[in-house]
Design an enzyme around this catalytic site. Structure first.
Site, PDB file in Angstrom:
ATOM      1  N   ALA A   1       3.072   6.181  -2.715  1.00 26.95           N
ATOM      2  CA  ALA A   1       4.288   6.832  -2.825  1.00 26.95           C
ATOM      3  C   ALA A   1       4.466   6.978  -4.434  1.00 26.95           C
ATOM      4  O   ALA A   1       4.804   8.204  -5.055  1.00 26.95           O
ATOM      5  CB  ALA A   1       5.734   6.412  -2.361  1.00 26.95           C
TER       6      ALA A   1
ATOM      7  N   GLY B   1       0.572  -1.279   0.025  1.00 29.51           N
ATOM      8  CA  GLY B   1      -0.002  -0.025  -0.092  1.00 29.51           C
ATOM      9  C   GLY B   1       0.790   1.195  -0.075  1.00 29.51           C
ATOM     10  O   GLY B   1       0.630   2.209  -0.758  1.00 29.51           O
ATOM     11  N   CYS B   2       1.821   1.160   0.822  1.00 34.30           N
ATOM     12  CA  CYS B   2       2.914   2.354   0.756  1.00 34.30           C
ATOM     13  C   CYS B   2       3.559   2.816  -0.370  1.00 34.30           C
ATOM     14  O   CYS B   2       3.584   3.762  -0.687  1.00 34.30           O
ATOM     15  CB  CYS B   2       3.597   2.151   1.790  1.00 34.30           C
ATOM     16  SG  CYS B   2       2.909   2.055   3.663  1.00 34.30           S
ATOM     17  N   THR B   3       3.852   1.509  -1.206  1.00 33.88           N
ATOM     18  CA  THR B   3       4.495   1.726  -2.521  1.00 33.88           C
ATOM     19  C   THR B   3       3.494   2.260  -3.516  1.00 33.88           C
ATOM     20  O   THR B   3       3.773   3.294  -4.204  1.00 33.88           O
ATOM     21  CB  THR B   3       5.047   0.278  -2.845  1.00 33.88           C
ATOM     22  OG1 THR B   3       6.237  -0.205  -2.057  1.00 33.88           O
ATOM     23  CG2 THR B   3       5.841   0.236  -4.442  1.00 33.88           C
TER      24      THR B   3
END
Length: 151
Positions: free
Chosen positions: A50, A45-47
């Site tokens: 970002a 999710g963070c990838t």
């Protein structure tokens, strides 16, 4: 989770980024800042989040915005995240969680039936004078840029 509201003064911060550069809120005086908090570098999710911001970075810049990410990862892990995904913006390595706590994004979470404390994915838009212009607490990782730019 956070008790901050639109119109509040953004909490001041001073922290090292992925390249061991000291960053503070006053560095962004006169500019708009997208300050996004995410749970952990290089997780799915963070990838996605970002990379969505990366893909729209030139548009943010053309509108006068700077972008700064924050997680409790080490500077080395943040730098690896930047290198792997060619992120054009710095990431704060808030290992001691001082910035995370001052923005009120640390607290209880649930994931797959398990409860634990962690970073709530939250984004703050700070205006040129250091005032909170927008707060997104329900971040859509694949559409985060649209959430910000269409607001």
């Amino acid at each position: 989770m956070t008790t901050l509201k639109i119109g509040d003064k953004a909490p001041d911060f001073i922290a090292e980024d992925n390249a061991d550069v000291t960053r503070k809120l006053s560095d962004y005086q006169g500019k708009k800042l997208v300050l996004f908090f995410y749970p952990k570098a290089s997780t799915p999710g963070c990838t996605v989040e970002a990379c969505d911001l990366r893909d729209n970075y030139k548009r943010f810049q053309s509108l006068g915005y700077e972008i700064l990410g924050v997680s409790a990862d080490t500077a080395k892990r943040q730098q690896n995240f930047i290198n792997k995904h060619e992120l054009p913006f710095p990431l704060l390595a808030d290992v001691e969680k001082e910035v995370i706590m001052s923005y009120g994004v640390w607290g209880p979470k649930k994931f797959m039936g398990r409860e634990f404390d962690g970073i709530h994915r939250t984004t703050f838009v700070i205006d040129e004078n250091g005032t909170l212009e927008n707060i997104i607490m329900k971040v859509k990782t694949k559409e985060h840029s649209a959430q910000l730019l269409d607001a």
